[in-house]
Scaffold this active site. Structure first.
Site, mmCIF file in Angstrom:
data_model
loop_
_atom_site.group_PDB
_atom_site.id
_atom_site.type_symbol
_atom_site.label_atom_id
_atom_site.label_comp_id
_atom_site.label_asym_id
_atom_site.label_seq_id
_atom_site.Cartn_x
_atom_site.Cartn_y
_atom_site.Cartn_z
ATOM 1 N N HIS A 60 0.705 -0.778 -0.166
ATOM 2 C CA HIS A 60 0.076 -0.148 -0.223
ATOM 3 C C HIS A 60 0.483 0.873 -0.093
ATOM 4 O O HIS A 60 0.560 2.577 -0.703
ATOM 5 C CB HIS A 60 -1.200 0.261 1.071
ATOM 6 C CG HIS A 60 -0.383 0.368 2.310
ATOM 7 N ND1 HIS A 60 -0.112 -0.556 3.489
ATOM 8 C CD2 HIS A 60 -0.036 1.832 3.083
ATOM 9 C CE1 HIS A 60 0.075 -0.285 4.278
ATOM 10 N NE2 HIS A 60 0.499 1.609 4.264
ATOM 11 N N ASP A 90 0.260 -7.578 1.515
ATOM 12 C CA ASP A 90 0.566 -6.308 2.328
ATOM 13 C C ASP A 90 2.213 -5.724 1.881
ATOM 14 O O ASP A 90 3.034 -5.666 2.701
ATOM 15 C CB ASP A 90 -0.085 -5.730 3.230
ATOM 16 C CG ASP A 90 0.249 -4.092 2.831
ATOM 17 O OD1 ASP A 90 0.269 -3.412 2.115
ATOM 18 O OD2 ASP A 90 -0.107 -3.093 3.525
ATOM 19 N N SER A 171 4.615 2.748 8.413
ATOM 20 C CA SER A 171 4.600 1.660 6.797
ATOM 21 C C SER A 171 5.311 1.088 6.063
ATOM 22 O O SER A 171 5.563 2.266 5.945
ATOM 23 C CB SER A 171 3.294 1.725 6.460
ATOM 24 O OG SER A 171 1.521 2.506 7.091
#
Length: 315
Positions: A60, A90, A171
């Site tokens: 992402h 992911d 992230s």
């Protein structure tokens, strides 16, 4: 005081080991990126010499971009290109421009032995603040993270939950254990004081290798929707486990339908391996399952029934 000093020394050692290898990642135009977060320099999983390196981040963060720039804590930067991204885990893998120099890679660990309460250290770039370090504990294990790519959906299994502070920009960064081994890739903020990380396991290592080698992850498709369900007491005692996967729906025309799986069946084994939940079935559905006969054992009423399914490729 001694305990606090010992704790501090551990966190400092991990930060000094892992921190230099965690980059701020901007995907697309560095001045106006379409995706931003963190990335970790690791050894190339396909390079037996151990000399090659790649960067690992979240799918992402890549946001379907194809190139970007990684900037390290010492101010150096490297142009990168996306080798492959897999929204269903992911995870994404990036190659570094041949002329660029990166910090030494960090070692990938194993999330399998982690225990609740164990010290972990998160390194990333929250809010663009490069090289930020937070420490905490593993607050839960075995969490599930639903993911989707178009019409396909999966559950990332055994996700690590931590109270080490994670914020936007973390992230794709590293979650490391006290030895400085990366045991997870930070992926989401689950709430105030709670963060999630994709674990480093045999499955995720295989995904990273496939992304590096092929640019994508091939998965098998059966066409069943299910949820965990308790087994009858006598069956549970015989099999040595309490649950199976109850089939809630079978997609018409799917490999599962063609094999004769039915709504209400409870899957107990797939490819001769136990199945207690959807993740147990997912583990059997990677590239080597496509086009191969997959034996599936189900409890149907009071009888054990064996069916032979041939997964197609998930597209």
């Amino acid at each position: 005081m001694d305990e606090l000093d010992s704790y501090s020394r551990t966190v400092v050692a991990v930060a000094e080991t892992v921190g230099p290898a965690v980059a701020a990642l901007a995907v697309g135009d560095p001045e106006n990126p379409r995706g931003a977060g963190s990335a970790v320099v690791v050894g190339d999983p396909t390079d037996a010499t151990g000399r090659g390196t790649v960067l690992v981040t979240n799918a992402h963060v890549v946001a379907r971009g194809r190139a970007g720039r990684a900037t390290f804590a010492d101010g150096t930067h490297a142009d990168v290109r996306v080798l492959g991204a897999d929204a269903l885990s992911d995870l994404a893998v990036l190659a570094v421009h041949p002329d660029a120099t990166t910090p030494a890679p960090v070692a990938l660990g194993d999330a399998g032995p982690l225990r609740v309460g164990q010290l972990v250290v998160a390194v990333g770039n929250p809010f663009g603040l490069a090289g930020s370090v937070t420490a905490g504990v593993v607050s839960a294990l075995g969490r599930s993270l639903p993911t989707r790519d178009g019409s396909a959906s999966r559950v990332v299994e055994d996700v690590i939950q931590t109270d080490a502070a994670l914020n936007p920009g973390n992230s794709g960064g590293a979650l490391a254990d006290a030895s400085g081994h990366v045991v997870g890739i930070n992926t989401a903020v689950a709430g105030v004081g709670l963060g999630l990380a994709v674990p480093i396991t045999t499955t995720t290592r295989d995904i990273l290798t496939a992304l590096r080698r092929d640019g994508r992850v091939r998965r098998g498709y059966l066409g069943v929707v299910g949820s965990p369900a308790p087994l009858p007491v006598d069956v549970a005692a015989r099999l040595g486990r309490a649950n199976g996967l109850r089939v809630a729906d079978v997609v018409a025309g799917s490999p599962a339908a063609q094999a004769g799986l039915r709504r209400g069946d409870i899957v107990v084994d797939a490819d001769r391996e136990p199945v207690v939940d959807a993740q147990g079935l997912q583990r059997r559905l990677f590239a080597d399952s496509i086009g191969r006969t997959l034996p599936v054992t189900v409890l149907r009423g009071q009888a054990m029934v064996d069916v032979l399914a041939v997964p197609s490729e998930l597209t």
